[in-house]
Design an enzyme around this catalytic site. Structure first.
Site, mmCIF file in Angstrom:
data_model
loop_
_atom_site.group_PDB
_atom_site.id
_atom_site.type_symbol
_atom_site.label_atom_id
_atom_site.label_comp_id
_atom_site.label_asym_id
_atom_site.label_seq_id
_atom_site.Cartn_x
_atom_site.Cartn_y
_atom_site.Cartn_z
ATOM 1 N N GLU A 83 0.642 -0.789 -0.078
ATOM 2 C CA GLU A 83 -0.469 0.209 -0.019
ATOM 3 C C GLU A 83 0.874 0.892 0.055
ATOM 4 O OE1 GLU A 83 -1.130 1.601 3.543
ATOM 5 O OE2 GLU A 83 -1.872 3.125 2.481
ATOM 6 N N ASP A 131 0.747 3.911 -2.635
ATOM 7 C CA ASP A 131 0.325 5.348 -3.003
ATOM 8 C C ASP A 131 0.912 6.461 -3.250
ATOM 9 O OD1 ASP A 131 -0.814 7.652 -0.627
ATOM 10 O OD2 ASP A 131 0.756 7.810 -0.568
ATOM 11 N N GLU A 173 -5.763 1.060 -2.489
ATOM 12 C CA GLU A 173 -4.094 1.635 -2.817
ATOM 13 C C GLU A 173 -3.299 0.147 -2.713
ATOM 14 O OE1 GLU A 173 -3.723 6.120 -1.359
ATOM 15 O OE2 GLU A 173 -3.268 4.663 -0.273
#
Lengths: 231, 231
Positions: free
Chosen positions: A48, A52, A124
């Site tokens: 993640e 992101d 994400e």
């Protein structure tokens, strides 16, 4: 990995993972790992972290290109509205991702599967997995199908709009009065379209058509900006 | 664009811009634009917005790959230390960028050319320009020459290190004692190197060599992690 999910990814988004281990990692919440400590499973937090940053870059580039005269401060504001928990959690749900994340029993009982923060992270981490598996171009393709249409529709643009944009552009050279004029109404009552012309200092800068006067003004302002930049 | 600067970019970094307009935009401070309002010059704020996101992704990926077991929280901390004003302003100076930014007279008088915030933005806007001109792979090449060696040298890792990393990895499976042993000293006194072996539960996990015992331990821990992950 869940076969139904793999089929959905293929059918809905034309995505087939080469290495489904990335996908499994992306769809594993830390609460699940905590309940299966001996199995050496990875949770989705690292992936993640990467997703992101991928998302941030793609959205930044998208905005940079699609709003060629928008000042940096507005780009930043707009990006923050798009890449935020409220928005990404909805995209995760729209994509049906909430059905497939592996949660611990406690998290499941607490309705974790519906929690915006968890869904945002999930979106994400999916991006991170897709990036690792197939690179940034494939992520771009996925976002072109999911996020970009919403951005284009103006879902995030209440703060910022083409009219403001045009105003800021023109006022760089000093105070100026901008005028929007309805010049035509097209079509029958139930399917009407409006044509608006924008001008400044008596000079016509652009024209736009839309289903409402407001929408037509936005398009006119956008076209005016394109015309001005072409100069 | 300044010819000397173009030559320096070519000689020092093997960079030749196809479109020097990007470079000019990157090296134009808003204070300069404010003093040349009639010339329709762009400042570097929008391109910096983009460069910031490019840098964030490249550094994220670098850390993700080079610290394969570091938890997300530590990755985030480490990234924040690398991508911050204090650090990026130094990189801008190391690259000699401070000589070439166009400033307004007021900003120049106020020593803006030395201001960390300005230099940090400049580094990011250079990244944005290079990205627009030649894509992410060229930016990666530039960072491989400028930023990565500093990261590798441990300049940002005081909070986090391979030893901590190894400890966290091993302790996932319960408490465990890790032992570092000096096994050899190599070379003459003024150019000594140390060899350290790391073991846990009587099993040797890896070996490392360094100019100090501490450095050797770090390398040993890093190698141990690589060995463990290869299993």
């Amino acid at each position: 990995m869940n076969e139904l999910f793999l089929k959905e990814l293929k059918d809905d988004f034309n995505i087939s993972f080469n290495n489904t281990a990335y996908l499994e990692e992306a769809f594993t919440h830390s609460s699940y790992v905590n309940e299966h400590r001996n199995q050496n499973i990875k949770d989705n937090e690292r992936i993640e972290f990467l997703g992101d940053a991928v998302l941030e870059l793609i959205i930044s580039r998208y905005l940079f290109e699609h709003y060629p005269t928008l000042p940096e401060g507005h780009l930043t504001k707009l990006r923050a509205r798009i890449v935020c928990e409220a928005s990404l959690s909805l995209f995760a749900k729209d994509c049906g991702f909430d059905h497939y994340i592996r949660l611990g029993k406690g998290e499941e009982r607490m309705d974790g599967r519906k929690r915006p923060a968890l869904l945002c992270d999930l979106f994400e981490s999916f991006i991170g997995a897709l990036y690792l598996d197939q690179g940034i171009t494939k992520v771009l393709e996925f976002l072109n199908q999911t996020m970009f249409p919403k951005i284009q529709s103006g879902a995030f643009s209440h703060v910022m709009d083409h009219k403001t944009n045009l105003q800021e552009y023109l006022q760089k050279k000093g105070e100026i009065t901008i005028d929007y004029q309805l010049v035509e109404e097209i079509g029958p009552a139930h399917q009407k379209a409006f044509v608006v012309e924008v001008s400044a200092e008596g000079q016509i800068l652009g024209q736009g058509q839309g289903r409402t006067k407001k929408a037509a003004e936005q398009v006119a302002a956008e076209n005016a900006l394109l015309n001005l930049q072409g100069q």
